[in-house]
Design a protein around this motif. Structure first.
Motif, PDB file in Angstrom:
ATOM      1  N   ILE A 153       0.837  -1.203   0.000  1.00 35.81           N
ATOM      2  CA  ILE A 153       0.000   0.000   0.000  1.00 35.81           C
ATOM      3  C   ILE A 153       0.873   1.254   0.000  1.00 35.81           C
ATOM      4  CG2 ILE A 153      -1.722   1.337   1.271  1.00 35.81           C
ATOM      5  CD1 ILE A 153      -2.815  -1.284   2.365  1.00 35.81           C
ATOM      6  N   GLU A 154       0.622   2.141  -0.967  1.00 37.95           N
ATOM      7  CA  GLU A 154       1.400   3.365  -1.117  1.00 37.95           C
ATOM      8  C   GLU A 154       0.690   4.589  -0.556  1.00 37.95           C
ATOM      9  OE1 GLU A 154       2.489   3.931  -5.201  1.00 37.95           O
ATOM     10  OE2 GLU A 154       2.712   1.776  -5.547  1.00 37.95           O
ATOM     11  N   GLU A 155      -0.656   4.563  -0.574  1.00 37.88           N
ATOM     12  CA  GLU A 155      -1.413   5.752  -0.188  1.00 37.88           C
ATOM     13  C   GLU A 155      -2.816   5.325   0.230  1.00 37.88           C
ATOM     14  OE1 GLU A 155      -1.922  10.301  -2.004  1.00 37.88           O
ATOM     15  OE2 GLU A 155      -1.086   8.675  -3.212  1.00 37.88           O
ATOM     16  N   ILE A 156      -3.381   6.042   1.197  1.00 41.57           N
ATOM     17  CA  ILE A 156      -4.721   5.723   1.700  1.00 41.57           C
ATOM     18  C   ILE A 156      -5.616   6.939   1.497  1.00 41.57           C
ATOM     19  CG2 ILE A 156      -6.098   5.044   3.705  1.00 41.57           C
ATOM     20  CD1 ILE A 156      -3.556   3.714   4.827  1.00 41.57           C
ATOM     21  N   TYR A 157      -6.758   6.727   0.841  1.00 43.71           N
ATOM     22  CA  TYR A 157      -7.692   7.806   0.520  1.00 43.71           C
ATOM     23  C   TYR A 157      -8.989   7.656   1.315  1.00 43.71           C
ATOM     24  CZ  TYR A 157      -4.862   8.825  -3.657  1.00 43.71           C
ATOM     25  OH  TYR A 157      -3.851   9.157  -4.517  1.00 43.71           O
ATOM     26  N   SER A 158      -9.571   8.786   1.695  1.00 42.75           N
ATOM     27  CA  SER A 158     -10.922   8.778   2.265  1.00 42.75           C
ATOM     28  C   SER A 158     -11.332  10.210   2.596  1.00 42.75           C
ATOM     29  CB  SER A 158     -10.999   7.903   3.516  1.00 42.75           C
ATOM     30  OG  SER A 158     -12.364   7.631   3.822  1.00 42.75           O
ATOM     31  N   HIS A 159     -12.584  10.344   3.039  1.00 42.29           N
ATOM     32  CA  HIS A 159     -13.058  11.634   3.546  1.00 42.29           C
ATOM     33  C   HIS A 159     -12.266  11.983   4.802  1.00 42.29           C
ATOM     34  CE1 HIS A 159     -15.757  14.566   5.447  1.00 42.29           C
ATOM     35  NE2 HIS A 159     -16.185  14.814   4.222  1.00 42.29           N
ATOM     36  N   PRO A 160     -11.946  13.257   5.038  1.00 43.76           N
ATOM     37  CA  PRO A 160     -11.145  13.638   6.211  1.00 43.76           C
ATOM     38  C   PRO A 160     -11.698  13.114   7.525  1.00 43.76           C
ATOM     39  CG  PRO A 160     -11.402  15.511   4.740  1.00 43.76           C
ATOM     40  CD  PRO A 160     -12.257  14.415   4.186  1.00 43.76           C
ATOM     41  N   HIS A 161     -13.021  13.125   7.686  1.00 46.09           N
ATOM     42  CA  HIS A 161     -13.617  12.621   8.925  1.00 46.09           C
ATOM     43  C   HIS A 161     -13.381  11.126   9.074  1.00 46.09           C
ATOM     44  CE1 HIS A 161     -16.563  15.777  10.689  1.00 46.09           C
ATOM     45  NE2 HIS A 161     -15.445  16.341  10.269  1.00 46.09           N
ATOM     46  N   ALA A 162     -13.462  10.387   7.984  1.00 40.03           N
ATOM     47  CA  ALA A 162     -13.247   8.935   8.044  1.00 40.03           C
ATOM     48  C   ALA A 162     -11.809   8.626   8.435  1.00 40.03           C
ATOM     49  CB  ALA A 162     -13.593   8.297   6.705  1.00 40.03           C
ATOM     50  N   LEU A 163     -10.869   9.359   7.870  1.00 36.94           N
ATOM     51  CA  LEU A 163      -9.464   9.161   8.223  1.00 36.94           C
ATOM     52  C   LEU A 163      -9.243   9.463   9.701  1.00 36.94           C
ATOM     53  CD1 LEU A 163      -7.769  10.792   5.091  1.00 36.94           C
ATOM     54  CD2 LEU A 163      -7.891   8.347   5.632  1.00 36.94           C
ATOM     55  N   ALA A 164      -9.876  10.522  10.183  1.00 34.99           N
ATOM     56  CA  ALA A 164      -9.728  10.889  11.596  1.00 34.99           C
ATOM     57  C   ALA A 164     -10.363   9.848  12.515  1.00 34.99           C
ATOM     58  CB  ALA A 164     -10.352  12.259  11.845  1.00 34.99           C
ATOM     59  N   GLN A 165     -11.476   9.253  12.083  1.00 42.24           N
ATOM     60  CA  GLN A 165     -12.149   8.228  12.895  1.00 42.24           C
ATOM     61  C   GLN A 165     -11.295   6.973  13.045  1.00 42.24           C
ATOM     62  OE1 GLN A 165     -15.870   7.651  10.834  1.00 42.24           O
ATOM     63  NE2 GLN A 165     -16.340   9.836  10.955  1.00 42.24           N
ATOM     64  N   CYS A 166     -10.342   6.798  12.152  1.00 43.26           N
ATOM     65  CA  CYS A 166      -9.477   5.602  12.160  1.00 43.26           C
ATOM     66  C   CYS A 166      -8.028   5.964  12.487  1.00 43.26           C
ATOM     67  CB  CYS A 166      -9.548   4.896  10.813  1.00 43.26           C
ATOM     68  SG  CYS A 166     -11.212   4.514  10.256  1.00 43.26           S
ATOM     69  N   HIS A 167      -7.847   7.084  13.155  1.00 40.57           N
ATOM     70  CA  HIS A 167      -6.499   7.625  13.366  1.00 40.57           C
ATOM     71  C   HIS A 167      -5.574   6.629  14.057  1.00 40.57           C
ATOM     72  CE1 HIS A 167      -3.233  10.280  14.521  1.00 40.57           C
ATOM     73  NE2 HIS A 167      -3.390   9.876  15.768  1.00 40.57           N
ATOM     74  N   LYS A 168      -6.020   6.017  15.145  1.00 43.62           N
ATOM     75  CA  LYS A 168      -5.149   5.097  15.894  1.00 43.62           C
ATOM     76  C   LYS A 168      -4.766   3.880  15.051  1.00 43.62           C
ATOM     77  CE  LYS A 168      -6.700   6.241  20.585  1.00 43.62           C
ATOM     78  NZ  LYS A 168      -7.330   5.702  21.810  1.00 43.62           N
ATOM     79  N   TYR A 169      -5.756   3.306  14.399  1.00 40.23           N
ATOM     80  CA  TYR A 169      -5.468   2.138  13.555  1.00 40.23           C
ATOM     81  C   TYR A 169      -4.454   2.487  12.481  1.00 40.23           C
ATOM     82  CZ  TYR A 169      -5.821  -1.232   9.825  1.00 40.23           C
ATOM     83  OH  TYR A 169      -5.505  -2.127   8.838  1.00 40.23           O
TER      84      TYR A 169
END
Length: 290
Positions: A106-122
């Motif tokens: 995996i080179e890059e991860i895309y999503s809505h900013p809120h979704a990325l923030a909801q998964c911050h620890k993972y």
């Protein structure tokens, strides 16, 4: 099908399989669902009469309010909330099936900013060195992954997006907290409630208001207007007025119908105190099935 066969046209933050789409489909299963690329486009579609309703996200249990929705409703539109929808949010890490067995690529991860923030620890502990890129919606990110075969990129999105865009779920339920829900507003030009009243319905009214300037204790006075009338505020939040530092408007949710005598009295007193009050109307809360 032709437009005439549908009851209403409902705009939503797309594309298909976004969380907003699922909320829209849950409340309006028999209407015409029309995707738009941004929240402002959804709101403008109602304002310009292109659709009768729009469904937009307004708040997430983990990441708080969606500023773009709140600010646009205050500054740019004269719409009303006819209903709100509560949906459970479950985020997964999706990749193109071509890379299903190659997690390390995996080179890059895309999503809505809120979704990325909801998964911050993972994401921090499992993919900390990988660039995260904000995208217009979780479903749009999933669509991008499905169209990209020359490099291994991933999307944070839901199960419906994985099915829609034929993606492999590399990791399930990667959100940091179990209780992850999002509120969606259903917007209309008409100040009316959604026709189907839910069981154990509790009416809710949303006001946007500004405080009188140069008045000591103005916020306390405003809260007292509701307190002595025993009107329960379920939320109060400030947002910048965009006129200078220290200038704010407040968004408040009150668990009462704006047509009740106590609510009418509250509005009259707020105006007498020098507040500007903008009502988004009274509505009920609906919960989409998990």
């Amino acid at each position: 099908m032709s437009e005439k066969k549908w009851e209403k046209r409902v705009a939503y933050l797309g594309p298909e399989a976004s969380f907003t789409y699922l909320a829209t489909k849950g409340l309006f299963p028999h209407d015409w669902h029309i995707p738009y690329k941004s929240i402002p486009e959804c709101i403008e579609a109602v304002s310009e009469g292109k659709v009768e309703l729009a469904v937009v996200p307004v708040e997430n249990a983990l990441e708080g309010s969606v500023p773009l929705t709140i600010d646009y409703l205050y500054h740019e539109s004269e719409l009303f909330v006819t209903a709100e929808v509560m949906s459970k949010i479950q985020q997964h890490l999706l990749v193109n099936k071509k890379f299903a067995e190659n997690k390390e690529a995996i080179e890059e991860i895309y999503s809505h900013p809120h979704a990325l923030a909801q998964c911050h620890k993972y994401l921090y502990y499992n993919h900390g060195g990988i660039r995260q890129t904000s995208y217009s919606s979780t479903a749009a990110a999933a669509e991008l992954v499905s169209q990209t075969e020359d490099r291994c990129i991933a999307a944070v999105a839901n199960f419906s997006a994985a099915e829609k865009y034929n993606l492999h779920i590399l990791e399930h339920n990667i959100h940091d907290f179990h209780f992850n829900h999002t509120r969606f507003f259903v917007l209309s030009k008409q100040n009316t409630k959604h026709g189907l009243v839910p069981l154990q319905a509790q009416p809710k009214t949303t006001f946007m208001l500004t405080l009188p300037t140069d008045v000591s204790g103005a916020l306390h006075q405003v809260l007292s207007v509701f307190a002595w009338r025993k009107l329960n505020l379920s939320k109060i939040e400030s947002r910048p007025l965009k006129t200078g530092l220290g200038n704010y408007f407040f968004i408040t949710d009150i668990l009462a119908d704006e047509e009740e005598p106590m609510m009418k009295g509250a509005v009259e007193e707020l105006i007498a105190l020098g507040c500007k009050v903008k009502s988004l109307g009274t509505y009920y809360t609906y919960v989409t099935p998990e």
